[in-house]
Motif scaffolding. Sequence first.
Motif, short mmCIF file in Angstrom:
data_model
loop_
_atom_site.label_atom_id
_atom_site.label_comp_id
_atom_site.label_asym_id
_atom_site.label_seq_id
_atom_site.Cartn_x
_atom_site.Cartn_y
_atom_site.Cartn_z
N LEU A 1 0.83 -1.20 0.00
CA LEU A 1 0.00 0.00 0.00
C LEU A 1 0.87 1.26 0.00
O LEU A 1 0.60 2.22 -0.73
N THR B 1 0.78 4.26 -2.93
CA THR B 1 0.32 5.59 -2.52
C THR B 1 1.45 6.60 -2.42
O THR B 1 1.17 7.80 -2.25
N GLN C 1 1.16 8.66 0.67
CA GLN C 1 -0.04 9.48 0.88
C GLN C 1 -1.17 8.61 1.45
O GLN C 1 -2.13 8.26 0.76
N THR C 2 -1.02 8.26 2.71
CA THR C 2 -1.99 7.42 3.40
C THR C 2 -1.89 7.66 4.89
O THR C 2 -0.82 8.03 5.40
N GLU D 1 -1.48 5.99 8.12
CA GLU D 1 -1.01 4.65 8.49
C GLU D 1 -1.92 4.00 9.52
O GLU D 1 -2.20 2.79 9.44
N ALA E 1 -4.96 2.84 7.67
CA ALA E 1 -4.56 1.79 6.72
C ALA E 1 -4.34 0.47 7.44
O ALA E 1 -4.80 -0.59 6.98
N TYR F 1 -11.13 9.87 -5.13
CA TYR F 1 -10.55 9.74 -3.80
C TYR F 1 -10.85 10.92 -2.87
O TYR F 1 -10.73 10.77 -1.65
N VAL G 1 -7.18 6.56 3.19
CA VAL G 1 -6.23 5.45 3.02
C VAL G 1 -5.52 5.54 1.68
O VAL G 1 -4.34 5.21 1.56
N LEU G 2 -6.22 6.01 0.65
CA LEU G 2 -5.69 6.09 -0.70
C LEU G 2 -5.53 7.55 -1.12
O LEU G 2 -6.46 8.16 -1.64
#
Length: 475
Positions: free
Chosen positions: A72, A76, A79-80, A82, A85, A398, A430-431
């Motif tokens: 992931l 990304t 760019q998430t 954590e 996620a 998104y 998350v995305l």
Amino acid sequence: MFDVLIVGGGNAALCAALCAREAGASVLVLESSPREWRGGNSQHTRNLRCMHDAPQDVLIDAYPEEEYWRDLLAVTGGQTNEKLARLVIRASSTCRGWMRKHGVHFQPPLSGALHVARTNAFFMGGGKALINAYYRSAEALGVQIRYDSPVDKLDIQDGRFIAAYTNGERIEARACVLAAGGFESNREWLREAWGQNERGEWPVDNFLIRGTRFNQGVVLKHMFEEHQADKIGDPTQAHMVAIDARAPLYDGGICTRIDCVSLGVVVNRQAERFYDEGEDFWPKRYAIWGRLLANQPEQTAYSIIDSKAVGRFMPPVFPGEKADSLPELAAKLGLDVDMFMQTLNSYNASCKVGTFDHTKLDDCHTEGVTPAKTHWALPLDRPPFYGYALRPGVTFTYQGLLTDETAAVRFNDQPSNNLFVAGEMMAGNVLGKGYTAGIGMSIGTAFGRIAGVNSAKAALGAEHVIPQEADHAAA
């Protein structure tokens, strides 16, 4: 008055509805589409990306948390969130038993299923079967469902949900879950986000929508503009893939995707290559190609393969152009033959063939050509040759509502105590960009269940909620 109102009718919405009902709440689902198109983008899905530390039923080997997280993180670019996620990743390891309880069946992946037998659990019958199973279970549990019921306005006071409006009717509830999808079908919003490029083109005018036409982003825009809900994400970022240029404007689904990119080369309208086709396994890279296409002239490119690639990828619904020579193929595709041959001859001459294996990151690569092809680089020299015209296919956007581990909608950085969000409306937490196969369903399932449990607690009081297996996800 209902205890919990669910706005939306896809995977995340139904997971929320089922969990809220199991917890003892009365539940009403408002689905904007007619019954025959119910389920949003979830009807086009195939699988769920699952963490597991050892072989489990339809999943082979192991796919531990840290590997999932690294995958992931790679797509990304960091760019998430954590914390959120990892919540999704861990929830993906335990949800299948609950899904089976509600009628979802799984099957081993097909032999050509993009090398995801280890990471992804496939739904028997695909997303449509999953959606139908959830609706059957919801109805059996007493969840009420209204179709053709788009929500266009919400009454929210001091961060607290009061009521929703659909077809002129005001519906009050003690708590609400927003799971109405992104805005990928709203061409005006996409145009506003993307604007014109340096060539004077409006890129979005050449975008196709892989999923539902009903995701117009009405609720999302209302939350942003009328209620100043906290937002997250870039409006141009989306799950975008390379699909057949002949695909329908809406609802083309999985069968329009072109999966032979890594087995050949891709050229644009000028017959030039523009990116490394063999950068990594296709499930980890297929979702960057829609955006790559969006930046090319006329948002169009062509995937070129020879007969060596046939049988090594899932064939799309439409056959490609076929020719016995590369110049003939270029002519059929409407490309400048001389430029096309210059590009293909340069590529073919640069291939350093080692031990080809499309199931591994092999040692077949190019040298002395830009862009390089780092894996699976074989000369295109065995007729017949095939070419597929490509355009960007948008699955979901998104930009959405900022949330936390409780799935609460936030206003001025304060969480609502009875308004929650799940699915595409919050996937941007998350995305931030990129995608890896099956994670959209993981996000929707995890946050749908959390939102369902917490909405029931908000409506009934935590002490009155019937304890459920899903409670661990909302803890």
